[in-house]
Design a protein around this motif. Sequence first.
Motif, short mmCIF file in Angstrom:
data_model
loop_
_atom_site.label_atom_id
_atom_site.label_comp_id
_atom_site.label_asym_id
_atom_site.label_seq_id
_atom_site.Cartn_x
_atom_site.Cartn_y
_atom_site.Cartn_z
N ASN A 169 0.82 -1.22 0.00
CA ASN A 169 0.00 0.00 0.00
C ASN A 169 0.85 1.28 0.00
N MET A 170 1.86 1.31 -0.85
CA MET A 170 2.78 2.45 -0.86
C MET A 170 2.57 3.33 -2.08
N ALA A 171 2.68 4.64 -1.87
CA ALA A 171 2.78 5.62 -2.95
C ALA A 171 4.20 6.17 -2.93
N ARG A 172 4.85 6.19 -4.10
CA ARG A 172 6.26 6.60 -4.16
C ARG A 172 6.47 7.60 -5.28
N TYR A 173 7.38 8.56 -5.05
CA TYR A 173 7.65 9.63 -6.02
C TYR A 173 9.15 9.69 -6.29
N TYR A 174 9.51 9.96 -7.57
CA TYR A 174 10.92 10.12 -7.95
C TYR A 174 11.03 11.14 -9.08
N LYS A 175 12.05 12.00 -8.99
CA LYS A 175 12.32 12.97 -10.04
C LYS A 175 13.82 13.25 -10.09
N GLN A 176 14.37 13.27 -11.29
CA GLN A 176 15.78 13.56 -11.49
C GLN A 176 15.96 14.99 -11.96
N PHE A 177 16.81 15.76 -11.28
CA PHE A 177 17.15 17.13 -11.67
C PHE A 177 18.66 17.17 -11.96
N GLY A 178 19.04 16.90 -13.20
CA GLY A 178 20.45 16.85 -13.52
C GLY A 178 21.14 15.76 -12.72
N PRO A 179 22.19 16.08 -11.96
CA PRO A 179 22.88 15.06 -11.18
C PRO A 179 22.18 14.68 -9.87
N VAL A 180 21.09 15.40 -9.54
CA VAL A 180 20.41 15.20 -8.26
C VAL A 180 19.09 14.46 -8.46
N GLY A 181 18.89 13.42 -7.68
CA GLY A 181 17.61 12.71 -7.66
C GLY A 181 16.90 12.94 -6.34
N VAL A 182 15.58 13.14 -6.38
CA VAL A 182 14.80 13.31 -5.15
C VAL A 182 13.74 12.21 -5.08
N TYR A 183 13.46 11.76 -3.86
CA TYR A 183 12.59 10.61 -3.63
C TYR A 183 11.68 10.90 -2.44
N ALA A 184 10.46 10.37 -2.49
CA ALA A 184 9.54 10.47 -1.36
C ALA A 184 8.59 9.28 -1.41
N SER A 185 8.11 8.87 -0.24
CA SER A 185 7.18 7.73 -0.19
C SER A 185 6.24 7.89 1.00
N TYR A 186 5.06 7.28 0.86
CA TYR A 186 4.10 7.20 1.96
C TYR A 186 3.38 5.86 1.88
N THR A 187 3.34 5.16 3.00
CA THR A 187 2.67 3.86 3.07
C THR A 187 1.39 4.00 3.87
N PHE A 188 0.27 3.65 3.25
CA PHE A 188 -1.04 3.77 3.89
C PHE A 188 -1.25 2.63 4.89
N ASN A 189 -1.82 2.97 6.02
CA ASN A 189 -2.06 1.99 7.07
C ASN A 189 -3.41 1.30 6.83
N GLU A 190 -3.35 0.09 6.30
CA GLU A 190 -4.55 -0.72 6.09
C GLU A 190 -4.42 -2.02 6.88
N GLY A 191 -4.02 -1.87 8.14
CA GLY A 191 -3.79 -3.03 8.99
C GLY A 191 -2.38 -3.57 8.91
N ASN A 192 -1.55 -2.94 8.07
CA ASN A 192 -0.17 -3.40 7.89
C ASN A 192 0.84 -2.46 8.55
N GLY A 193 0.40 -1.30 9.02
CA GLY A 193 1.32 -0.32 9.58
C GLY A 193 1.68 0.75 8.57
N ARG A 194 2.03 1.93 9.06
CA ARG A 194 2.30 3.07 8.19
C ARG A 194 3.80 3.22 7.93
N GLY A 195 4.12 4.05 6.93
CA GLY A 195 5.51 4.35 6.64
C GLY A 195 5.61 5.61 5.81
N ARG A 196 6.75 6.28 5.89
CA ARG A 196 6.99 7.48 5.09
C ARG A 196 8.49 7.70 5.00
N GLY A 197 8.92 8.32 3.92
CA GLY A 197 10.35 8.51 3.77
C GLY A 197 10.68 9.57 2.74
N VAL A 198 11.90 10.09 2.83
CA VAL A 198 12.44 11.03 1.87
C VAL A 198 13.89 10.64 1.59
#
Length: 347
Positions: A169-198
């Motif tokens: 149940n995760m939503a994840r984002y990624y974008k490359q800006f030249g030499p730099v990559g950015v990342y983000a994620s969010y895990t929805f809690n549907e009885g499995n536990g939540r999560g988030r990250g950058v």
Amino acid sequence: MSIRHHARATLATTMLLGLPALALAQTNVTVYGIVDASVRRADNAGPDGQSVTSLNDGVYVGSRFGLRGSEDLGGGMKAVFTLENGFDPSSGALGNASSSAGNGNSAAAGGRLFGREASVGLDTPLGLVTLGRQYTLAHPLSGRFQPQPNPNLDAISMFSTHHVARQDNMARYYKQFGPVGVYASYTFNEGNGRGRGVGASYTAGPLDLTAYYQEVNNAGDTVTRGIAGLGGSWLFTKDFKAFLGYMKRNDRGTGPQQENDVVSIGANYNLTPTLVLTANYAQDRQSDVNAGKRKMGYVGLDYLFSKRTDLYAEVDNNRLSGAYPLPRFMGTRDSATSVSVGLRHRF
């Protein structure tokens, strides 16, 4: 029915029947996989410290079967999907099982049909968004500062035992800006536990750097596991690449407050165009609860028959001190030295 009406009906039917074929023709689908089987002689693996010989899944990577596809939607947009199954080649059994829910994963005692990844997404000029069961940010980013990215064998892996490799149940984002990559994620809690990250990465010439932070909650939201990592690699020559990484785990909430500091240093060296030497040393220092250390080192040789098939061997050693918890691959608290030989084919 007139001849003209019959012709129109036939044409309409042909067009309708042809729609799935047309849709398939517009979607680029790749079938891929890895079959990796290894024989391991594990010292101090039995309950009383006996040696155990076994046939297992791969040492460095797990066996898998996958489908990956994309469709060009125009305007710089693509629809993408990944379906990847994990399995044990020694028995054919499904992989990625979990007996109970928690840390972002639902219970799946019998394994999962697409336990490694099952995601669909949209790739646009603003970035890539994917939804489904996916890797946590810490897993691929920490893999970039290890000579063998988060090995499949527990005896030679340290980072992945802490950061949780995948979540449902995760939503994840990624974008490359030249030499730099950015990342983000969010895990929805549907009885499995939540999560988030950058996370972020920087690649320029021989240098590759990554940094990340993620939080994982168990199914009851009573414990939050924070994971922070930083590391990178440097390509000294075309044949020699060195890796250095650090990870901090900090549990907070109800119950014991566990802390871990993991440091890893390693290298890959091409002895010849077809023979690769890998060496890695890592140390995990646990504090606050069951304070102690685990020290691990391994050396491996990989012979490349071709781009798809290779034969490898590795020797590893694990030592514990203090009250560091006994890993499941060790029978007693004595040191363990083991050897594996594996055959891997990619398709």
